[in-house]
Design an enzyme around this catalytic site. Sequence first.
Site, PDB file in Angstrom:
ATOM      1  N   HIS A 165     -24.141 -26.862 -39.931  1.00 39.56           N
ATOM      2  CA  HIS A 165     -25.469 -27.430 -40.166  1.00 39.56           C
ATOM      3  C   HIS A 165     -25.421 -28.752 -40.943  1.00 39.56           C
ATOM      4  O   HIS A 165     -26.385 -29.504 -40.948  1.00 39.56           O
ATOM      5  CB  HIS A 165     -26.391 -26.425 -40.872  1.00 39.56           C
ATOM      6  CG  HIS A 165     -26.091 -26.218 -42.331  1.00 39.56           C
ATOM      7  ND1 HIS A 165     -25.388 -25.134 -42.801  1.00 39.56           N
ATOM      8  CD2 HIS A 165     -26.415 -26.950 -43.425  1.00 39.56           C
ATOM      9  CE1 HIS A 165     -25.305 -25.186 -44.113  1.00 39.56           C
ATOM     10  NE2 HIS A 165     -25.925 -26.301 -44.519  1.00 39.56           N
ATOM     11  N   ASP A 195     -21.481 -20.611 -38.680  1.00 40.99           N
ATOM     12  CA  ASP A 195     -21.974 -21.903 -39.171  1.00 40.99           C
ATOM     13  C   ASP A 195     -20.815 -22.789 -39.644  1.00 40.99           C
ATOM     14  O   ASP A 195     -20.890 -23.433 -40.693  1.00 40.99           O
ATOM     15  CB  ASP A 195     -22.978 -21.687 -40.309  1.00 40.99           C
ATOM     16  CG  ASP A 195     -23.686 -22.984 -40.702  1.00 40.99           C
ATOM     17  OD1 ASP A 195     -23.792 -23.906 -39.850  1.00 40.99           O
ATOM     18  OD2 ASP A 195     -24.099 -23.099 -41.874  1.00 40.99           O
ATOM     19  N   SER A 274     -22.939 -26.840 -49.385  1.00 41.83           N
ATOM     20  CA  SER A 274     -22.607 -26.260 -48.079  1.00 41.83           C
ATOM     21  C   SER A 274     -21.319 -26.861 -47.522  1.00 41.83           C
ATOM     22  O   SER A 274     -21.151 -28.084 -47.489  1.00 41.83           O
ATOM     23  CB  SER A 274     -23.744 -26.521 -47.098  1.00 41.83           C
ATOM     24  OG  SER A 274     -24.906 -25.863 -47.500  1.00 41.83           O
TER      25      SER A 274
END
Length: 322
Positions: A165, A195, A274
């Site tokens: 993402h 992800d 992230s």
Amino acid sequence: MRRPALYSRSSSFGQGMPEAAAHATASQNPLHDDGVPEPTQAQATDAPQSGQSVPTPTPAHHLRLLWATVGLLALALALSLFFSMQPPVRQLTQKDIDAAVAHTLQTTVLHSPGLKAYDAIMPSVVRVTGLGKVMRDRDGGESVERSVGTGVVIVDKGVILTNLHVVRGAQTIKVTFADGLESAASITGVQPENDLAVLQAHKIPDDLSAATLRSTDGLAPGEQVMAVGYPFGIGPSASSGVISGLERTFRSPEGKQLMSNLIQFDAAANPGNSGGPLITMEGEVIGIVTAIYNPNQQKSFVGIGFAVPIESAAAAAGMPPF
């Protein structure tokens, strides 16, 4: 008129031996009255002759002996004085040991496990930026940051793991290494169910080092961990906590994706973390930070973060399992 020759009748020389011959033999080995042979001429010359004196020690010889004796006595006296002046050996007590430990703690800088972990991982942490074009009326398009995240080098040839993402939809991907070098990067692999994205940097530092990966086998709740990355683009930043749980399930806020077998941790993580590494206190990567729990939809940390185990992350890069 010549007189006839006379012969000795002595039984010592036997009958028929001329007296002259007997006398010669006797002179070669004369006997004492008790029958013991007297010394021969050669033997006699070894003994002091009559009238000669026996050699006696000279005064210089006596002087050398005297000085040697005095030297030995002086050495013995010096050693005796030396040992008598030494302080007696004292037995160590618990009070002495406690004082030594306290002194060491006051004068020695002890590095925390967190500092060692941070130093070990930092050369492998990168800032990942997704760039896109924004159209301007006058001068055309302009590249701007669309997303900021973190990545970790897992192969020293510039192979980087991050979250999908972070780079999804970016027209250009830029990575910034720990030494400040910036490089464009390309996506070489994806694992949407976790992800994850694999990047290849186009340029790399000469001394680039890859992170050490550790299997999650044996991990348990309560073990200390650290999250390293660029929260809100600020960093590199480190936050520490513990593993809160294993094999957790997380559904994205939009409800579009369900992820399982995640590591739950409580080290502070925010947008920008992230794709960054979750590490042990030895600086070994056990997971890739991928999400935080957001019940209030404010995108701020409330104490629950999730990471994809490194086994799954490594598989995305085509690396063999542990």
